[in-house]
Design an enzyme around this catalytic site. Structure first.
Site: not given
Ligand code: DQA
Length: 147
Positions: A12, A24, A76, A79, A82, A89, A100, A102, A104, A109, A113
């Site tokens: 997404n 976003y 990134n 979802a 989570h 792995d 890592e 993100h 947001s 949230r 998450r």
């Molecule tokens: C995300 C945060 C995740 O919880 C969410 O599922 C996303 C985007 C972020 O970039 O804030 O798809 O990774």
């Protein structure tokens, strides 16, 4: 010497600018790609930037980053952050420093998450800064002595 950083985006993220703009932002996925490429253009960094909605594809690319001898990885996982033991792995397998990121801040949230399966396989987590999360991750990897 040029360093190669791989940026892998999960499900997404290609819908940036369409999905939940209040979370976003309004900028598109192409804007994100352009921003990161422009940021690296003045540095000695070759950026490989890919997005997939499929968990197995992300695993394949993490393994490819290993074979291509990437100097660092930015993930990134959307979802899959989570849910995905497979991505955890894969990161543990390759031994390449991964940040890592993100857009947001998942910790602020929904409860589902709040758990990241990936954090403990990463050297750092950067969240909640929009596109800047990625730029800070690039700086971090670039400045690391191993990169
Ligand atoms: C995300 C945060 C995740 O919880 C969410 O599922 C996303 C985007 C972020 O970039 O804030 O798809 O990774």
């Amino acid at each position: 010497m040029t360093k190669t950083i791989w940026v892998l985006d999960g499900p997404n993220l290609n819908f940036l600018g369409i999905r939940e703009p209040e979370v976003y932002g309004n900028r598109s996925y192409q804007d994100l790609k352009d921003t990161l490429q422009a940021y690296c253009a003045n540095k000695n960094i070759a950026l490989v930037h890919r997005q997939s909605n499929h968990e197995g594809q992300l695993v394949d690319w993490i393994q490819e980053a290993y074979y291509q001898k990437a100097d660092g990885l930015i993930l990134n996982a959307g979802a899959y952050t989570h849910t995905s033991i497979a991505l955890y792995d894969a990161l543990m397998a390759i031994g390449i420093a991964c940040v890592e990121v993100h857009l947001s801040d998942p910790k602020k949230r929904e409860d589902f998450r709040k758990t990241s399966y990936l954090s403990s396989a990463c050297v750092k987590t950067i969240s909640g800064l929009g596109f800047e999360s990625y730029l800070k991750a690039i700086d971090f990897l670039y400045e690391r002595s191993s990169v």
